[in-house]
Design a protein around this motif. Sequence first.
Motif, short mmCIF file in Angstrom:
data_model
loop_
_atom_site.label_atom_id
_atom_site.label_comp_id
_atom_site.label_asym_id
_atom_site.label_seq_id
_atom_site.Cartn_x
_atom_site.Cartn_y
_atom_site.Cartn_z
N GLY A 153 1.16 -1.02 0.35
CA GLY A 153 -0.57 -0.31 0.13
C GLY A 153 0.95 1.44 -0.32
O GLY A 153 2.25 1.23 0.59
N TYR A 176 -3.83 -1.27 -1.41
CA TYR A 176 -4.64 -0.10 -1.23
C TYR A 176 -4.21 1.34 -1.62
O TYR A 176 -2.05 1.18 -1.56
CB TYR A 176 -5.90 -0.65 0.03
CG TYR A 176 -3.92 0.16 1.49
CD1 TYR A 176 -3.67 0.86 1.65
CD2 TYR A 176 -3.15 -1.76 1.22
CE1 TYR A 176 -2.41 1.52 2.70
CE2 TYR A 176 -2.03 -0.69 2.49
CZ TYR A 176 -2.24 0.50 2.86
OH TYR A 176 -0.96 0.53 3.95
N SER A 178 -3.78 4.92 0.19
CA SER A 178 -4.21 5.91 1.55
C SER A 178 -4.30 7.48 1.08
O SER A 178 -3.24 7.80 2.35
CB SER A 178 -4.14 5.41 2.69
OG SER A 178 -4.58 6.28 3.96
N PRO A 186 -13.90 2.58 4.17
CA PRO A 186 -13.11 2.39 2.73
C PRO A 186 -13.79 1.86 1.22
O PRO A 186 -15.60 1.82 1.57
CB PRO A 186 -12.56 0.59 2.74
CG PRO A 186 -12.57 1.03 4.83
CD PRO A 186 -13.77 0.83 5.40
N GLU A 188 -14.25 0.79 -3.24
CA GLU A 188 -13.31 0.62 -3.95
C GLU A 188 -12.93 1.96 -5.51
O GLU A 188 -14.00 2.86 -5.16
CB GLU A 188 -13.38 -0.47 -4.75
CG GLU A 188 -13.03 -1.64 -5.89
CD GLU A 188 -13.80 -2.28 -6.78
OE1 GLU A 188 -13.16 -2.86 -7.27
OE2 GLU A 188 -15.27 -2.63 -6.73
N VAL A 199 -8.19 -0.92 -3.13
CA VAL A 199 -9.49 -0.14 -1.45
C VAL A 199 -8.71 0.62 -1.49
O VAL A 199 -7.20 0.77 -1.39
CB VAL A 199 -9.00 -1.10 -0.89
CG1 VAL A 199 -9.75 -0.73 0.45
CG2 VAL A 199 -9.12 -2.75 -0.56
N GLU A 200 -9.08 1.79 -1.31
CA GLU A 200 -9.12 3.09 -0.60
C GLU A 200 -9.32 2.82 0.83
O GLU A 200 -10.60 2.84 1.13
CB GLU A 200 -9.57 4.37 -1.58
CG GLU A 200 -9.16 5.93 -1.14
CD GLU A 200 -8.39 6.11 -0.89
OE1 GLU A 200 -7.46 6.89 -0.01
OE2 GLU A 200 -7.05 5.80 -2.72
N LEU A 201 -7.99 3.89 1.66
CA LEU A 201 -8.54 3.83 2.93
C LEU A 201 -8.31 5.16 3.33
O LEU A 201 -7.53 5.68 2.96
CB LEU A 201 -7.36 3.08 3.72
CG LEU A 201 -7.57 1.81 3.65
CD1 LEU A 201 -6.37 1.30 4.49
CD2 LEU A 201 -8.63 1.15 3.99
N HIS A 284 -3.00 -1.04 7.98
CA HIS A 284 -3.78 -0.34 7.20
C HIS A 284 -4.15 -2.16 5.73
O HIS A 284 -5.72 -2.19 5.34
CB HIS A 284 -2.97 0.14 6.49
CG HIS A 284 -3.30 1.95 6.78
ND1 HIS A 284 -3.34 1.51 8.02
CD2 HIS A 284 -3.88 2.45 5.94
CE1 HIS A 284 -3.70 3.14 8.85
NE2 HIS A 284 -3.77 3.79 7.25
N GLU A 285 -3.07 -2.83 5.90
CA GLU A 285 -2.89 -3.76 5.00
C GLU A 285 -3.66 -4.93 6.02
O GLU A 285 -4.67 -5.57 4.39
CB GLU A 285 -1.73 -4.82 5.03
CG GLU A 285 -1.85 -5.86 4.47
CD GLU A 285 -0.50 -6.66 4.32
OE1 GLU A 285 -0.46 -7.44 3.38
OE2 GLU A 285 0.49 -6.32 5.02
N ALA A 288 -7.16 -3.54 4.45
CA ALA A 288 -8.00 -3.25 3.42
C ALA A 288 -8.58 -4.59 3.32
O ALA A 288 -8.80 -4.81 2.28
CB ALA A 288 -6.38 -2.79 2.33
#
Length: 298
Positions: A153, A176, A178, A186, A188, A199-201, A284-285, A288
């Motif tokens: 990410g 992802y 961020s 979160p 897509e 994935v967008e965090l 974060h991983e 996601a």
Amino acid sequence: MTPQKPWEWPEEQWRRIVGRARAGRSLRPAIWPNGARCCVALSFDADHDTIPLRDADESPMRISQGQYGSRQGVPRIRALLERHGIKASFFYPAVSALLYPDEVRAVAAEGHEIGIHSWIHEANTQLPPGVERELTFRAADTLEKITGHRPVGMRTASWDFSVDTMTIIRELGLLYDSSLMADDDPYEIVADGEATGIVELPVEWIKDDAPYFNFQRFSGLRPYTPPSGVEEIFRAEFDGAYAEGGLFLLTMHPHITGHRSRIALLERLVQHIRSHDDVCFMTHEQVARWCLEHAAPG
């Protein structure tokens, strides 16, 4: 030929612009791990010396402020996370990682995630064509060489997501990003009308320590908020995420939050979060991957 003004653009042009990296389906899960109601993802952008270096500022004073992040900030943060049994995500500019490789390896060895955060904290939107791609790939290779693990990410420096960033993320095969702000939870990313599976965090300046504490010595604008005020904002954001059963993602910087009065703020915030039994902490991983596997239907 004089470029068209935005109000003169044809519909095709403004639709193309807003469609480069747009929020698609929500990936907010129906449930978080172990039945938790709310998920907390703590992140630390370990910029260290790169802010003045990016600006071609050779001032030893400015560089020393960044060194503080490694010398005092990161040790205090690591100790806090260890006390509370929390795994977090650390985003390193490659130059920071090269300056402090032992730190990066130690952070990774403790189970924290290491993510991409530019080469030297450059502003992507100010780079010549093609340079962002080369720097991002070089940064990913550098972090992999230091940690032995390929980052999955990234977070763009200063959240400066350019018109080319989405293409680079896809080419890197990342899980992802961020850096964007289209939601609290979160989602897509849809690029040019195509669901990407990435994935967008999402982040937000409200949930970032820098806007409240940054101080520019030669600037007429000198924002400063007391730690108690920042704590109140961060607690309110967590309380809102808890009430909705969503994600609370917080962005901090070791050279900012690592100071004595501010690390105490983070300690109190974590204690407040910990007072809720049904909360999980994830990198974060981990967020996601969980969201991709457990997103609510529809």
